[in-house]
Design a protein around this motif. Sequence first.
Motif, PDB file in Angstrom:
ATOM      1  N   LYS A 109       0.828  -1.210   0.000  1.00  0.00           N
ATOM      2  CA  LYS A 109       0.000   0.000   0.000  1.00  0.00           C
ATOM      3  C   LYS A 109       0.859   1.255   0.000  1.00  0.00           C
ATOM      4  CE  LYS A 109      -3.867  -0.008   2.242  1.00  0.00           C
ATOM      5  NZ  LYS A 109      -4.891   0.002   3.325  1.00  0.00           N
ATOM      6  N   ALA A 131       2.068   1.733  -3.448  1.00  0.00           N
ATOM      7  CA  ALA A 131       0.961   2.204  -4.284  1.00  0.00           C
ATOM      8  C   ALA A 131       0.710   3.694  -4.075  1.00  0.00           C
ATOM      9  CB  ALA A 131      -0.303   1.406  -3.979  1.00  0.00           C
ATOM     10  N   ALA A 181      -6.745   8.948   0.076  1.00  0.00           N
ATOM     11  CA  ALA A 181      -7.445   7.794   0.629  1.00  0.00           C
ATOM     12  C   ALA A 181      -8.502   8.230   1.637  1.00  0.00           C
ATOM     13  CB  ALA A 181      -6.448   6.845   1.289  1.00  0.00           C
ATOM     14  N   LYS A 232     -11.521   3.328  -0.016  1.00  0.00           N
ATOM     15  CA  LYS A 232     -10.155   2.909   0.299  1.00  0.00           C
ATOM     16  C   LYS A 232      -9.882   3.163   1.768  1.00  0.00           C
ATOM     17  CE  LYS A 232      -8.312   3.745  -4.328  1.00  0.00           C
ATOM     18  NZ  LYS A 232      -7.305   4.455  -5.132  1.00  0.00           N
TER      19      LYS A 232
END
Length: 455
Positions: free
Chosen positions: A185, A188, A203, A209
Amino acid sequence: MDDSNNKVSAKTCIIGAGISGLAHAWQLKRNNEECIILEQEAQAGGSISSLRSDKYVAEEGPHSIQLNSAEVEDFLNSIPDLQDSMVEAKPEANNRFIVRDGQLHAVPLKPMALYKSKLWSFKGKLRALKEWFVKPGPADNQESIADFARRRLGDELYNYGINPMVAGIYAGNPEELSLRLTFPKLLAFEQEHGGLLRGIKNAKKDKTKQLGGHTISFRKGMAELTEKLAAALGKALHTSTTIKSISRSDDVWNVTWSDSEDNEHEGSFEELILTIPAHRLSSLPFEPYIRDELRAFIAIEYPPVSVLSLGFKRSDVDHPLDGFGFLVPECENHKILGALFTSSTFPERAYEDEVMIAVFMGGTRQPALAEKDLNTLKATAMADLQKLIGVRGEPTFMHHKYWKKAIPQYTLDYDEKLEQMKQIEMSQPGLKLAGNYRTGISVTACIEAALNYQA
């Protein structure tokens, strides 16, 4: 399923009844697919194990589950009699502490707390804020956790943030672990949003998310999860087994095994799922050429860890224990990796006037320490607890669990191992390698792997 004449009929055979094996079996049962599970120990559970003694509950392995998806929550709710046993972590467990200069400092969770925090210096905070302007690295870059953290956040945030976090989760060395395989994560966030701060901001805006989730356990400890799964699976679960042979012919896997009374059984299966630890795969009685291929996974590192659960009178601990626990950075030069405030996180872990603390020692940082005798471990833990949280007097309760091979390390060369696993599966139709060495070490990751399983 037919057990007559010691012949077993099912589509799938699962070897290993830890959380990965049990979760795969339960998911198959939810899909109305027949399977059996073979486990060498007398009871299922693997590394999930809870010692219950009087009012004390001491976890030997995982202490909690991080619920971060509706799918995992639905899976848990589908297990008979489990939902009523679930307990959520207390609100104060949101606090996490990191040691700096011999003092516990709460990890700041809000902007004002960050401004006031003494965990990081003004210079360190300023360097971390510059992360906003750090350009992303190459998408195909194989980078360690340590290199990524220093590049984006600076040395201080690495030393007093990432380093202790990795020790707490993996008992590992962030200089050697792959960022992409351990914290995908974070990678990402960098690749999709340009950085960590940008990723976190986006997010929070996108409710689909989730950054966290909520932390749960069970009234009688984490072992309730595997116990209830084992009960729900019923006769599909075979414990105290010894596997005699595994061979392949006519597009099926033929497995023979004996039970605790030396009765021999056999079965033929379309699918064979191996969920035992990676270092034990080559010990299974396959034909020699398959065992030779599986022998490559003996090299996967599993550092030793000792877990020492200690009970104390509440009056014998100075610190308010108002959090989940604390982690110790490597640069602080203490012996322990950290400790969890078990009784502050979940109810009914100790007597009302007492507290339960779980201390972790060893890992890649000090592997030899994990192997020491109980008296040495106790003295080591007590010395650090006295300095860090003001523990006095003798423990009212003590339980020790030694894991010779605790947690698989997703090192920088781990892609080679993952590719070897794929190649073995491709060359052996119906064979599947599954476990925390494949798709993530957390209980949640093991359940998610079962949910995503495809034959």
